[in-house]
Design a protein around this motif. Structure first.
Motif, PDB file in Angstrom:
ATOM      1  N   CYS A 111      10.567  -2.671  55.585  1.00  0.00           N
ATOM      2  CA  CYS A 111      10.532  -3.763  54.611  1.00  0.00           C
ATOM      3  C   CYS A 111       9.895  -3.280  53.320  1.00  0.00           C
ATOM      4  O   CYS A 111       9.048  -2.382  53.321  1.00  0.00           O
ATOM      5  CB  CYS A 111       9.827  -4.994  55.155  1.00  0.00           C
ATOM      6  SG  CYS A 111       8.049  -4.949  55.086  1.00  0.00           S
ATOM      7  N   VAL A 112      10.362  -3.854  52.209  1.00  0.00           N
ATOM      8  CA  VAL A 112       9.893  -3.471  50.877  1.00  0.00           C
ATOM      9  C   VAL A 112       9.369  -4.718  50.178  1.00  0.00           C
ATOM     10  O   VAL A 112      10.104  -5.379  49.456  1.00  0.00           O
ATOM     11  CB  VAL A 112      11.046  -2.881  50.019  1.00  0.00           C
ATOM     12  CG1 VAL A 112      10.506  -2.124  48.827  1.00  0.00           C
ATOM     13  CG2 VAL A 112      11.959  -2.004  50.824  1.00  0.00           C
ATOM     14  N   PRO A 113       8.087  -5.085  50.406  1.00  0.00           N
ATOM     15  CA  PRO A 113       7.558  -6.235  49.674  1.00  0.00           C
ATOM     16  C   PRO A 113       6.990  -5.803  48.322  1.00  0.00           C
ATOM     17  O   PRO A 113       6.511  -4.671  48.177  1.00  0.00           O
ATOM     18  CB  PRO A 113       6.446  -6.751  50.593  1.00  0.00           C
ATOM     19  CG  PRO A 113       6.030  -5.570  51.397  1.00  0.00           C
ATOM     20  CD  PRO A 113       7.121  -4.549  51.350  1.00  0.00           C
ATOM     21  N   GLY A 114       7.054  -6.680  47.363  1.00  0.00           N
ATOM     22  CA  GLY A 114       6.471  -6.359  46.064  1.00  0.00           C
ATOM     23  C   GLY A 114       6.668  -7.490  45.089  1.00  0.00           C
ATOM     24  O   GLY A 114       7.591  -8.307  45.240  1.00  0.00           O
ATOM     25  N   PRO A 115       5.816  -7.551  44.057  1.00  0.00           N
ATOM     26  CA  PRO A 115       5.928  -8.631  43.071  1.00  0.00           C
ATOM     27  C   PRO A 115       7.130  -8.439  42.150  1.00  0.00           C
ATOM     28  O   PRO A 115       7.785  -7.397  42.168  1.00  0.00           O
ATOM     29  CB  PRO A 115       4.612  -8.514  42.295  1.00  0.00           C
ATOM     30  CG  PRO A 115       4.201  -7.086  42.440  1.00  0.00           C
ATOM     31  CD  PRO A 115       4.692  -6.651  43.777  1.00  0.00           C
ATOM     32  N   PHE A 116       7.379  -9.437  41.331  1.00  0.00           N
ATOM     33  CA  PHE A 116       8.479  -9.402  40.364  1.00  0.00           C
ATOM     34  C   PHE A 116       8.323  -8.190  39.435  1.00  0.00           C
ATOM     35  O   PHE A 116       7.244  -7.898  38.945  1.00  0.00           O
ATOM     36  CB  PHE A 116       8.457 -10.705  39.547  1.00  0.00           C
ATOM     37  CG  PHE A 116       9.439 -10.711  38.414  1.00  0.00           C
ATOM     38  CD1 PHE A 116      10.787 -10.941  38.665  1.00  0.00           C
ATOM     39  CD2 PHE A 116       9.039 -10.467  37.115  1.00  0.00           C
ATOM     40  CE1 PHE A 116      11.699 -10.942  37.614  1.00  0.00           C
ATOM     41  CE2 PHE A 116       9.941 -10.468  36.072  1.00  0.00           C
ATOM     42  CZ  PHE A 116      11.284 -10.709  36.328  1.00  0.00           C
ATOM     43  N   GLY A 117       9.412  -7.458  39.233  1.00  0.00           N
ATOM     44  CA  GLY A 117       9.399  -6.345  38.281  1.00  0.00           C
ATOM     45  C   GLY A 117       8.878  -5.040  38.835  1.00  0.00           C
ATOM     46  O   GLY A 117       8.714  -4.074  38.087  1.00  0.00           O
ATOM     47  N   SER A 118       8.604  -4.991  40.157  1.00  0.00           N
ATOM     48  CA  SER A 118       8.032  -3.748  40.699  1.00  0.00           C
ATOM     49  C   SER A 118       9.099  -2.784  41.210  1.00  0.00           C
ATOM     50  O   SER A 118       8.781  -1.696  41.677  1.00  0.00           O
ATOM     51  CB  SER A 118       7.036  -4.080  41.825  1.00  0.00           C
ATOM     52  OG  SER A 118       7.685  -4.808  42.851  1.00  0.00           O
ATOM     53  N   GLY A 119      10.361  -3.175  41.147  1.00  0.00           N
ATOM     54  CA  GLY A 119      11.432  -2.235  41.467  1.00  0.00           C
ATOM     55  C   GLY A 119      12.031  -2.353  42.859  1.00  0.00           C
ATOM     56  O   GLY A 119      12.614  -1.400  43.354  1.00  0.00           O
ATOM     57  N   LYS A 120      11.931  -3.537  43.501  1.00  0.00           N
ATOM     58  CA  LYS A 120      12.512  -3.712  44.838  1.00  0.00           C
ATOM     59  C   LYS A 120      14.018  -3.487  44.820  1.00  0.00           C
ATOM     60  O   LYS A 120      14.563  -2.766  45.644  1.00  0.00           O
ATOM     61  CB  LYS A 120      12.249  -5.136  45.359  1.00  0.00           C
ATOM     62  CG  LYS A 120      10.842  -5.428  45.747  1.00  0.00           C
ATOM     63  CD  LYS A 120      10.715  -6.807  46.336  1.00  0.00           C
ATOM     64  CE  LYS A 120      11.134  -7.900  45.405  1.00  0.00           C
ATOM     65  NZ  LYS A 120      10.330  -7.999  44.178  1.00  0.00           N
ATOM     66  N   THR A 121      14.674  -4.123  43.860  1.00  0.00           N
ATOM     67  CA  THR A 121      16.133  -4.061  43.819  1.00  0.00           C
ATOM     68  C   THR A 121      16.607  -2.644  43.527  1.00  0.00           C
ATOM     69  O   THR A 121      17.584  -2.178  44.124  1.00  0.00           O
ATOM     70  CB  THR A 121      16.666  -5.061  42.772  1.00  0.00           C
ATOM     71  OG1 THR A 121      16.236  -6.374  43.155  1.00  0.00           O
ATOM     72  CG2 THR A 121      18.176  -5.043  42.704  1.00  0.00           C
ATOM     73  N   VAL A 122      15.915  -1.933  42.627  1.00  0.00           N
ATOM     74  CA  VAL A 122      16.317  -0.550  42.314  1.00  0.00           C
ATOM     75  C   VAL A 122      16.182   0.329  43.560  1.00  0.00           C
ATOM     76  O   VAL A 122      17.041   1.167  43.835  1.00  0.00           O
ATOM     77  CB  VAL A 122      15.493   0.028  41.135  1.00  0.00           C
ATOM     78  CG1 VAL A 122      15.799   1.509  40.930  1.00  0.00           C
ATOM     79  CG2 VAL A 122      15.790  -0.740  39.854  1.00  0.00           C
TER      80      VAL A 122
END
Length: 592
Positions: A228-239
């Motif tokens: 799993c890849v949790p992270g806040p907005f703008g931290s690059g999850k989608t990339v």
């Protein structure tokens, strides 16, 4: 089954009476618009239905038409290169027929009923076959051979097998079974909420190379594993999800955009056809299935999109392929569950999520695995699941993150402060972990290098020591540290900037093989050891860091894979330049 009547409408939730005989998770068509829905609660003859389309204009008294069948997907040739919505409607066909927006009540089959596929049988008349055995093959794309398999629960003798061009509905084989003759077409249907069967689950020990250095070297995921890849907005999850979809060592990619912004899904849809598969040079879409459920689509379809995607992935796994599924993001799926649960007036759990949130997330990730598939061949297939999580404000105590962490074995923690410093991928090396390191160690030691994980452990130790020294540096400055500690900071900086930092948009740096990762890390650790030796002989840290070879180490990431010998030679340069530095100091001291 007799039709029901709507008694209440609450957003995507519709309650209908007169539904005696209906079962949980059956598909129904709501009103004369024929909107697709699924029964999610039964009480007497009342059925609560989550509708996968906009319910505006529908009210009490409108009819509900039961189908008597659960929500299922169509499995067969034509899925690769397809772009579906959350309930497997083909978006390209809808666009051609109805325009840029999905018309309410539109029904287009997931698989093309007109297209003919070349079917090549692999069994003979009179042969005994069992569930999961391949009857024939279809060359679906240049990269994917689609095996037409005996559906689960069927076995018998081949009475007839055909060869030639057929549509997905045409009969290609007839089997003599204990229950009588069974006609087999190239298409089969499977309920999305039911796990597809297999013979045996195997321990995952082969690493799934992703080409991302921070993942492969420090926090690897095994084929058949979960991450799993949790992270806040703008931290690059989608990339990161895009990078994994592009470069992961898997034969089939299933990408689910679950409740993501439309512009992000547009990037995927525009990028993927342009991308080249690194192994074959063919377009990446030739081995990809895309499921696009954007944030402006009906909320109920988000849950369906996750199950649709994993059922398609299991089907390709059953053919013996290694499949990677990317779900971006499971938080949107959980939010959809919360909304439907609230409308059902269920007792809320933590932060309003339903009490069964953890069980639903666990049942989704449990469908991953490396397995022996059904059939006499004993094919081996693997399904790896990577889910992005978008906790509000990046809070890792969010119930969705915590429920996910209880079931997955790899945690890639994205940090906003790394993203603000323009360090991508913004995966925190201090907070992340992988429970597959011990499992994949033997494989990597035998196939890459036996000291791979020794170097990894030393690099991690340097990064941890840097974190401890940072507090002292903030208080009294770098100059107050001993030369040995200053070199620890420099060594850790080189690992961070020259190894962990990776540019997803650079044609060379976007992907790094395991061999190249090993050589790069070995050079950095080797330089650190030689530098510490030089410092112990009285050389200043500044003089060591001004050597030309430091620039060569920084540029290793931009050396193409075919020129790895250039990186290998850097060790010789390190020896030469440090030896020259020590000799020059000796000469200066002799002169003085």
């Amino acid at each position: 089954m007799k039709r029901g009547t709507i008694v209440r409408v609450s957003g995507p939730l519709v309650v209908a009476e007169g539904m005696t005989g209906a079962r949980m998770y059956d598909v129904v068509y709501v009103s004369d618009y024929k909107l697709m829905g699924e029964i999610i609660e039964l009480e007497g003859d009342l059925a609560s239905i989550q509708v996968y389309e906009e319910t505006g204009g529908i009210g009490p008294g409108d009819p509900v038409y039961p189908t008597g069948a659960p929500l299922s997907v169509e499995l067969g040739p034509g899925m690769i290169e397809a772009i579906y919505d959350g309930v497997q409607r083909p978006l390209d066909k809808i666009c051609a027929e109805a325009g840029d927006f999905i018309t309410r009540g539109i029904h287009i089959p997931a698989l093309d009923r007109e297209k003919k596929w070349e079917f090549k049988p692999v069994v003979k008349k009179g042969e005994l076959v069992e569930e999961g055995d391949a009857l024939g093959e279809v060359q679906e794309t240049t990269l994917v051979v689609h095996k037409i398999m005996v559906p689960p629960g069927i076995k018998g003798k081949v009475k007839e097998i055909r060869k030639g061009k057929f549509t997905v509905e045409d009969v290609v084989a007839v089997l003599d079974t204990a229950e009588g003759e069974r006609e087999i077409a190239m298409m089969q249907k499977w309920p999305v909420r039911k796990m597809r069967p297999y013979k045996k689950k195997l321990p995952p020990y082969i690493p799934m190379a992703t080409g991302q250095r921070v993942i492969d070297t420090f926090f690897p995921v095994a084929k058949g594993g979960t991450a799993c890849v949790p992270g806040p907005f703008g931290s690059g999850k989608t990339v990161i999800q895009h990078q994994l979809a592009k470069w992961a060592d898997a034969e089939i990619i299933v990408y689910i955009g679950c409740g993501e912004r439309g512009n992000e899904m547009t990037d995927v849809l525009l990028e993927f056809p342009e991308l080249k598969d690194p192994k074959s040079g063919e377009p990446l879409m030739k081995r990809t299935v895309l499921i696009a459920n954007t944030s402006n689509m009906p909320v109920a379809a988000r849950e369906a999109s996750v199950y649709t995607g994993i059922t398609i992935a299991e089907y390709f796994r059953d053919m013996g392929y290694s499949v990677a599924l990317m779900a971006d993001s499971t938080s949107r799926w959980a939010e959809a569950m919360r909304e439907i649960s609230g409308r059902l007036e269920e007792m809320p759990g933590e932060e309003g999520y339903p009490a069964y949130l953890g069980a639903r997330i666990a049942s989704f990730y449990e469908r991953a695995g490396r397995v022996i598939c059904l059939g006499k061949e004993n094919r081996e297939g693997a399904l790896t699941v990577v889910g992005a999580v978008s906790p509000p404000g990046g809070d890792l105590a969010d119930p969705v993150v915590q429920a996910t962490l209880r079931v997955v074995k790899v945690f890639w923690s994205l940090e906003a402060k790394l993203a603000y410093r323009r360090h991508f991928p913004a995966i925190s090396w201090l907070n992340s972990y992988s429970l597959y390191v011990d499992s994949v160690e033997k494989y990597i030691s035998e196939n890459i290098a036996d000291d791979f994980f020794q170097l990894q452990a030393e690099a991690m130790r340097l990064l941890e020591e840097e974190a401890e020294l940072e507090e002292i540096v903030r208080l009294v400055g770098v100059d107050a540290l001993s030369p040995k500690d200053q070199m620890i900071l420099e060594g850790a900086r080189m690992i961070r900037e020259d190894f962990l930092h990776q540019n997803a948009f650079h044609e060379v740096d976007t992907y790094t093989s395991l061999n190249k990762q090993y050589i790069m890390l070995r050079n950095i650790i080797y330089f650190y050891h030689r530098a510490q030796e030089a410092i112990s002989k009285g050389i200043a840290v500044r003089d060591v860091m001004e050597l030309d070879v430091v620039e060569a180490i920084a540029r290793m990431k931009y050396v193409p894979e075919k020129d790895l010998a250039k990186i290998d030679k850097i060790r010789e340069r390190i020896d030469e330049e440090i030896r020259s530095l020590i000799e020059a100091k000796g000469i200066r001291e002799a002169v003085v």
